[in-house]
Design an enzyme around this catalytic site. Sequence first.
Site, short mmCIF file in Angstrom:
data_model
loop_
_atom_site.label_atom_id
_atom_site.label_comp_id
_atom_site.label_asym_id
_atom_site.label_seq_id
_atom_site.Cartn_x
_atom_site.Cartn_y
_atom_site.Cartn_z
CE LYS A 212 -3.55 2.26 2.77
NZ LYS A 212 -4.46 2.18 3.91
CD GLU A 218 9.18 -6.03 7.30
OE1 GLU A 218 8.95 -4.89 6.82
OE2 GLU A 218 8.88 -6.35 8.46
N GLY A 274 -4.83 -2.06 5.04
CA GLY A 274 -4.05 -3.20 4.55
C GLY A 274 -4.73 -4.53 4.83
NE ARG A 275 -6.43 -4.00 10.94
CZ ARG A 275 -5.76 -2.86 11.05
NH1 ARG A 275 -4.61 -2.70 10.43
NH2 ARG A 275 -6.24 -1.87 11.78
CD GLU A 360 -1.80 -4.57 11.43
OE1 GLU A 360 -2.42 -4.39 10.36
OE2 GLU A 360 -0.59 -4.77 11.46
CE LYS A 511 5.60 -1.01 10.17
NZ LYS A 511 4.61 -0.29 9.37
O1 F6P Z 1 2.94 -3.57 9.86
C1 F6P Z 1 1.74 -2.97 9.69
C2 F6P Z 1 1.29 -2.80 8.26
O2 F6P Z 1 1.14 -1.45 8.03
C3 F6P Z 1 0.01 -3.56 8.00
O3 F6P Z 1 -1.10 -2.91 8.49
C4 F6P Z 1 0.05 -3.68 6.53
O4 F6P Z 1 -0.87 -4.64 6.07
C5 F6P Z 1 1.49 -4.08 6.33
O5 F6P Z 1 2.19 -3.31 7.29
C6 F6P Z 1 2.05 -3.86 4.97
O6 F6P Z 1 1.98 -2.53 4.56
P1 F6P Z 1 2.18 -2.11 3.06
O7 F6P Z 1 1.09 -2.74 2.24
O8 F6P Z 1 2.11 -0.61 3.03
O9 F6P Z 1 3.53 -2.61 2.60
#
Ligand code: F6P
Length: 549
Positions: A212, A218, A274-275, A360, A511
Site C-alpha cells: 500500500k 521487508e 491493509g488487512r 491488528e 519499526k
Molecule cells: O505492519 C503494519 C502494516 O502497516 C500492516 O497494516 C500492513 O498490512 C502491512 O504493514 C504492509 O503494509 P504495506 O502494504 O504498506 O507494505
Amino acid sequence: MSNKSVIKSLTQRPAWKALATHHKKIAKLHLRELFAADKQRGEKLITEAAGLFLDYSKNRVTTETIKLLLQLAKESNLRGRIDAMFAGEKINITENRAVLHVALRAPKSAKIFVDGKNVVPDVHAVLDKMTGFANRVRSGAWKGHTGKRITNIVNIGIGGSDLGPVMAYEALKHYAKRDLKFLFVSNVDGADFVEAVHGLAPAETLFIVSSKTFTTQETMTNAESARAWLLKGLGGNKNAVAKHFVAVSTNAEKVSAFGIDTANMFGFWDWVGGRYSMDSAIGLSTMLAIGSENFRALLAGFHELDEHFRTAPFSENLPVLMALLSVWNTNFLGAETVAVLPYENYLKRFPAYLQQLTMESNGKYITLAGKKVNYQTSPIYWGEPGTNGQHSFYQLIHQGTRLIPCDFIAFAHALTPLGRHHDLLLANVLAQSEALAFGKTAAEVKAEKVPDALVPHKVFEGNRPSNTILADRLTPAVLGRLVALYEHIVFVQGAIWSVNPFDQWGVELGKALAQRIVPELENKILPPLQHDSSTNNLIRRYRKMKSPT
Ligand code: F6P
C-alpha cells in the site's frame, strides 16, 4: 441515536451493568442444563444468511443473555457506526480516513461517496485493468523480456499485502490455473526469497510488488533482491524489469522511483486498510490464479454478506451475533482466545489471515475518546484446520484450565470427494463441538468400568462454548462471505469496545527502533550505543558472532 451522540464508556452502559448482574446469575449453568431445559434449543439458536448457516446454541447463553447483548449493541450506537461506515464517513479518526472496503465489492451501479466523489467507478476501472492484465498473463499473450510466457508468479508483500493473497490462493487452489505456479514472499529473512525463487527461470517469472505504502522495509528489500535476481538471470538489461515487475500500491511516485512502469501499476486508495485489502488490487495474484470471473464471484460473495450486515435485524445478523457472543465470552466468561478451526484443508491459512484482521484491528487499549480501557479488548485468534488440531492442542481445549471458545467451520461438500473422507471429516467436527459442550461425567465414566484412580482423568467437564458455521462448499463466493463475516465481526467488536479497528499505531515503535539499529549492526565501526544494557550487549554480541575477528 445519532452517530454524533455521546456514547457512555462501556462499563457505564446500562446493558453492560445488566449483563454483569445477569452473568452472576447464570455463570454456573451448564450447557447440559440449558439443552435439557429446552429440547429445541439447537433448532432455535441458529441463523442463516448468504448461504452461511450459524449454530450458536452451544454458547453459554440464555435468551436473556442475547437480549441484553443486543441491547448493548444498541447502546453502543452500532447502527450509527454501520451507517457511518457505509456512508463513507471518516470513522478512522486517528488517520482521518473513510473505511470503505465495502466499496471494493459494490456493484457498478452503487454510489458510495468519499469527500463528495463517487468511488465506485474508480473501483471498477481498476478491476477492469486487473482483468485485462490477468487475461493476458493467463493466456500467454503477456511475454517476458526474452519472449517466453510467464509460468511463475511471485507476490512480494507483507501483512495485509501478503496474508490475504496467500490465504485466498490456498483456499481457492481448486479453481486455480494449474500451469501457473504461485509463490509468496513476505519475510525480510532472505530464506523466504531464496527458497521461493529456487529453481525458477527468471525469463518465465513475474513479480507483483504489493505494498500500500511502497515503503515497507521487508517488501522493498525483497523487491530489490528480486530485481537483482532477475537482472542477473537475464543478462543485466534493465528493460527487462518492465516485463517482469508489476506493482500494487497507492503510491505511484514510489512505484515509478523503483523502476516499475506506472502503466503496470494497479492502484487502490487510502480508505482501504491493509488487512481489509484482499479484494482490492492486492488480490491481483488471486485473480491471476482463479481468473476474473471467479474473482468477481468472490467479490459478489463479499457484497452479499455486506448487504446482510447492513440490513438484517441485529437479532438475525450473523456478524453482529458472533461479535456479541465473543464480547460475552471475552468480557464476562473471561476467555482470552478464540480458536478458529476450519474443517476444510483448503482453509489452512485462514486462521493466520484472521490473526492480522482481528488482532491488528482490535488489539488496542485506548478508546476512541483517547482513554485507557478498563476491560479486555480483542481476544487472541488462532487455529489450525481440523482434524490435525485434534491430535495436537485439542487436549487443552477439552481438559485444560482455560476456556477456549471455538469457531468450527465446515462444508456439506468436499471440493475433492474421495471415498469416505468427507463423512469422516464431518463426523469429527460435529463430535468435537458435542464433546466440548456436554463432556462426560464421572458417572458416565464409571459406568464404563474404568478403574477408580483413572476416573478423574477421563472426565470431561464440558461447558466449553463453540459456534458452528456450515456452508455448502468452498467456492469463491463462499470465501468472500466468510471473510466479510469476520471483517464485520471485528467492526462490531470495535464498536462495543469503543476502539478504532482501522489504525495500527502499535506496529510503529518496533519499526522505528529497527531502523535505528540497522546501522549499529552494519557499520564497520560500532557507533556509540545508547540503548539499555541488554540491547547494547546483544548488539555487541551479534557483531562479534558475525565477524569474530
Ligand atoms: O505492519 C503494519 C502494516 O502497516 C500492516 O497494516 C500492513 O498490512 C502491512 O504493514 C504492509 O503494509 P504495506 O502494504 O504498506 O507494505
